[in-house]
Design a protein around this motif. Structure first.
Motif, PDB file in Angstrom:
ATOM      1  N   SER A  16       1.500  -1.486   0.284  1.00  0.00           N
ATOM      2  CA  SER A  16      -0.117   0.278  -0.002  1.00  0.00           C
ATOM      3  C   SER A  16       0.931   1.171   0.626  1.00  0.00           C
ATOM      4  CB  SER A  16      -1.503   0.002   1.223  1.00  0.00           C
ATOM      5  OG  SER A  16      -0.269   0.083   1.807  1.00  0.00           O
ATOM      6  N   ARG A  17       2.158   1.250   0.422  1.00  0.00           N
ATOM      7  CA  ARG A  17       3.306   2.173   0.541  1.00  0.00           C
ATOM      8  C   ARG A  17       3.033   2.403  -1.273  1.00  0.00           C
ATOM      9  NH1 ARG A  17       9.417   2.757   2.059  1.00  0.00           N
ATOM     10  NH2 ARG A  17       9.310   4.330   2.286  1.00  0.00           N
ATOM     11  N   SER A  18       3.454   1.269  -1.886  1.00  0.00           N
ATOM     12  CA  SER A  18       3.800   1.894  -3.063  1.00  0.00           C
ATOM     13  C   SER A  18       2.960   2.410  -3.376  1.00  0.00           C
ATOM     14  CB  SER A  18       4.287   1.262  -4.123  1.00  0.00           C
ATOM     15  OG  SER A  18       3.069  -0.077  -4.177  1.00  0.00           O
ATOM     16  N   GLN A  68       4.595  12.315  -9.056  1.00  0.00           N
ATOM     17  CA  GLN A  68       4.352  11.068  -9.135  1.00  0.00           C
ATOM     18  C   GLN A  68       3.401  11.551  -9.276  1.00  0.00           C
ATOM     19  OE1 GLN A  68       6.159   7.862  -8.566  1.00  0.00           O
ATOM     20  NE2 GLN A  68       7.969   7.933  -8.831  1.00  0.00           N
ATOM     21  N   PRO A  69       2.411  11.155 -10.472  1.00  0.00           N
ATOM     22  CA  PRO A  69       0.857  10.958 -10.491  1.00  0.00           C
ATOM     23  C   PRO A  69       0.707   9.561  -9.983  1.00  0.00           C
ATOM     24  CG  PRO A  69       1.838  10.761 -12.696  1.00  0.00           C
ATOM     25  CD  PRO A  69       2.753  11.093 -12.327  1.00  0.00           C
ATOM     26  N   ALA A  70      -0.819   9.765  -9.078  1.00  0.00           N
ATOM     27  CA  ALA A  70      -1.319   8.598  -8.056  1.00  0.00           C
ATOM     28  C   ALA A  70      -1.719   7.175  -9.616  1.00  0.00           C
ATOM     29  CB  ALA A  70      -2.472   8.791  -8.069  1.00  0.00           C
ATOM     30  N   ALA A  71      -1.094   6.035  -9.305  1.00  0.00           N
ATOM     31  CA  ALA A  71      -1.954   4.925  -9.817  1.00  0.00           C
ATOM     32  C   ALA A  71      -3.125   5.336 -10.543  1.00  0.00           C
ATOM     33  CB  ALA A  71      -0.427   3.795  -9.889  1.00  0.00           C
ATOM     34  N   ASP A  72      -3.842   4.619 -11.166  1.00  0.00           N
ATOM     35  CA  ASP A  72      -5.006   4.435 -11.358  1.00  0.00           C
ATOM     36  C   ASP A  72      -5.687   2.849 -11.083  1.00  0.00           C
ATOM     37  OD1 ASP A  72      -4.862   2.793 -13.869  1.00  0.00           O
ATOM     38  OD2 ASP A  72      -6.031   4.553 -14.612  1.00  0.00           O
ATOM     39  N   MET A  73      -6.556   2.476 -10.881  1.00  0.00           N
ATOM     40  CA  MET A  73      -6.792   1.549 -10.511  1.00  0.00           C
ATOM     41  C   MET A  73      -6.541  -0.162 -11.218  1.00  0.00           C
ATOM     42  SD  MET A  73      -7.723   1.382  -7.451  1.00  0.00           S
ATOM     43  CE  MET A  73      -7.974  -0.616  -6.823  1.00  0.00           C
ATOM     44  N   ALA A  74      -6.708   0.839 -12.399  1.00  0.00           N
ATOM     45  CA  ALA A  74      -6.138  -0.438 -13.799  1.00  0.00           C
ATOM     46  C   ALA A  74      -4.963  -0.130 -14.530  1.00  0.00           C
ATOM     47  CB  ALA A  74      -6.773   0.534 -15.029  1.00  0.00           C
ATOM     48  N   GLU A  75      -4.201   0.322 -13.503  1.00  0.00           N
ATOM     49  CA  GLU A  75      -2.556   0.670 -13.609  1.00  0.00           C
ATOM     50  C   GLU A  75      -1.950  -0.592 -12.551  1.00  0.00           C
ATOM     51  OE1 GLU A  75      -0.200   4.306 -15.048  1.00  0.00           O
ATOM     52  OE2 GLU A  75      -1.996   4.612 -13.768  1.00  0.00           O
ATOM     53  N   ALA A 112      -0.434  -4.115 -12.971  1.00  0.00           N
ATOM     54  CA  ALA A 112       1.264  -4.418 -12.005  1.00  0.00           C
ATOM     55  C   ALA A 112       1.178  -5.600 -11.333  1.00  0.00           C
ATOM     56  CB  ALA A 112       1.840  -2.920 -11.596  1.00  0.00           C
ATOM     57  N   ASP A 113      -0.072  -5.789 -10.139  1.00  0.00           N
ATOM     58  CA  ASP A 113       0.119  -6.594  -9.613  1.00  0.00           C
ATOM     59  C   ASP A 113      -0.037  -7.814  -9.556  1.00  0.00           C
ATOM     60  OD1 ASP A 113      -0.017  -5.209  -6.943  1.00  0.00           O
ATOM     61  OD2 ASP A 113      -2.036  -5.010  -6.677  1.00  0.00           O
ATOM     62  N   SER A 114      -1.011  -8.083 -11.042  1.00  0.00           N
ATOM     63  CA  SER A 114      -0.603  -9.467 -12.576  1.00  0.00           C
ATOM     64  C   SER A 114      -0.139  -9.897 -12.107  1.00  0.00           C
ATOM     65  CB  SER A 114      -1.866  -9.754 -12.854  1.00  0.00           C
ATOM     66  OG  SER A 114      -1.354  -8.382 -14.313  1.00  0.00           O
ATOM     67  N   GLU A 115       0.903  -8.801 -12.891  1.00  0.00           N
ATOM     68  CA  GLU A 115       2.533  -8.936 -13.317  1.00  0.00           C
ATOM     69  C   GLU A 115       3.368  -9.938 -12.172  1.00  0.00           C
ATOM     70  OE1 GLU A 115       3.729  -5.931 -14.943  1.00  0.00           O
ATOM     71  OE2 GLU A 115       2.468  -5.791 -17.031  1.00  0.00           O
ATOM     72  N   ILE A 116       3.522  -9.496 -11.290  1.00  0.00           N
ATOM     73  CA  ILE A 116       3.900  -9.709  -9.998  1.00  0.00           C
ATOM     74  C   ILE A 116       4.083 -11.647 -10.379  1.00  0.00           C
ATOM     75  CG2 ILE A 116       4.386 -10.115  -7.534  1.00  0.00           C
ATOM     76  CD1 ILE A 116       3.569  -7.602  -7.402  1.00  0.00           C
ATOM     77  N   ASN A 117       3.398 -12.025 -10.591  1.00  0.00           N
ATOM     78  CA  ASN A 117       3.733 -13.860 -10.301  1.00  0.00           C
ATOM     79  C   ASN A 117       3.891 -14.364 -11.767  1.00  0.00           C
ATOM     80  OD1 ASN A 117       3.244 -14.197  -7.480  1.00  0.00           O
ATOM     81  ND2 ASN A 117       0.885 -13.448  -7.852  1.00  0.00           N
ATOM     82  N   SER A 118       3.512 -13.321 -12.769  1.00  0.00           N
ATOM     83  CA  SER A 118       3.734 -13.926 -14.317  1.00  0.00           C
ATOM     84  C   SER A 118       4.852 -13.845 -14.677  1.00  0.00           C
ATOM     85  CB  SER A 118       2.490 -13.385 -14.998  1.00  0.00           C
ATOM     86  OG  SER A 118       3.239 -11.588 -15.449  1.00  0.00           O
ATOM     87  N   CYS A 119       5.957 -13.384 -14.464  1.00  0.00           N
ATOM     88  CA  CYS A 119       7.752 -13.011 -14.786  1.00  0.00           C
ATOM     89  C   CYS A 119       8.580 -14.551 -14.919  1.00  0.00           C
ATOM     90  CB  CYS A 119       8.475 -12.150 -13.709  1.00  0.00           C
ATOM     91  SG  CYS A 119       7.450 -10.477 -13.466  1.00  0.00           S
ATOM     92  N   THR A 120       8.907 -14.511 -15.588  1.00  0.00           N
ATOM     93  CA  THR A 120       9.742 -15.663 -15.501  1.00  0.00           C
ATOM     94  C   THR A 120      10.888 -15.228 -15.909  1.00  0.00           C
ATOM     95  OG1 THR A 120       9.075 -16.307 -17.739  1.00  0.00           O
ATOM     96  CG2 THR A 120       7.596 -17.324 -16.045  1.00  0.00           C
ATOM     97  N   PRO A 121      11.895 -15.950 -15.601  1.00  0.00           N
ATOM     98  CA  PRO A 121      13.265 -16.008 -16.115  1.00  0.00           C
ATOM     99  C   PRO A 121      14.444 -16.102 -17.318  1.00  0.00           C
ATOM    100  CG  PRO A 121      13.602 -18.092 -14.460  1.00  0.00           C
ATOM    101  CD  PRO A 121      11.632 -17.495 -14.924  1.00  0.00           C
ATOM    102  N   VAL A 122      13.796 -15.230 -18.574  1.00  0.00           N
ATOM    103  CA  VAL A 122      14.101 -15.385 -19.675  1.00  0.00           C
ATOM    104  C   VAL A 122      15.269 -15.945 -20.121  1.00  0.00           C
ATOM    105  CG1 VAL A 122      13.700 -15.080 -22.196  1.00  0.00           C
ATOM    106  CG2 VAL A 122      12.035 -14.446 -20.128  1.00  0.00           C
ATOM    107  N   GLY A 123      16.251 -17.247 -20.350  1.00  0.00           N
ATOM    108  CA  GLY A 123      17.607 -16.892 -20.759  1.00  0.00           C
ATOM    109  C   GLY A 123      18.069 -17.906 -19.218  1.00  0.00           C
TER     110      GLY A 123
END
Length: 134
Positions: free
Chosen positions: A4-6, A13-20, A24-35
């Motif tokens: 919540s701090r972020s 900096q402009p505040a992030a909207d709910m869609a952003e 971003a939250d959905s990408e946390i678990n989808s990162c894979t170490p390419v290569g």
């Protein structure tokens, strides 16, 4: 889970909207170490202007080769790694002296990085931080 701090926003900096935030939250678990191999490590070294290794992870030595030229050794082969350097202090407090830094694999030594530090006048000894993504 995002912090919540972020979401408070920082000065200027402009505040992030709910869609952003949701994206971003959905990408946390989808990162894979390419290569990256399963044995990938982040190594680092903090080196004083005189070439003394102050602290590090996987760093085994640091040597001042000439004015503004250093060699930093690590505990593994880092030929295929990425190298990131910055002029920086060796202890908390204050600001690092102005300068520039370049980093490259050390010719002929597969577990070392060659570092050059500069001021406007040319090669100058500067303390630095070095990260190696191996």
């Amino acid at each position: 889970m995002s912090s919540s701090r972020s979401r408070r926003g920082a000065a200027g900096q402009p505040a992030a909207d709910m869609a952003e935030i949701a994206r971003a939250d959905s990408e946390i678990n989808s990162c894979t170490p390419v290569g990256l191999p399963a044995t990938a490590r982040v190594l680092f070294a903090v080196v004083d202007a005189n070439g003394t290794l102050i602290r590090g992870l996987g760093a085994t030595s640091a040597t001042r080769l000439a004015t503004g030229m250093y060699q930093v050794g690590f505990d593994q082969d880092i030929v295929g790694a990425a190298y990131i350097g910055t002029v920086g202090l060796i202890a908390p407090g204050g600001l690092a002296p102005q300068g520039a830094i370049t980093v490259a694999p050390r010719t002929g030594i597969p577990n070392a990085v060659f570092v050059e530090t500069y001021a406007a006048s040319g090669h100058t000894d500067r303390p630095f931080h070095l990260a190696v993504l191996a």
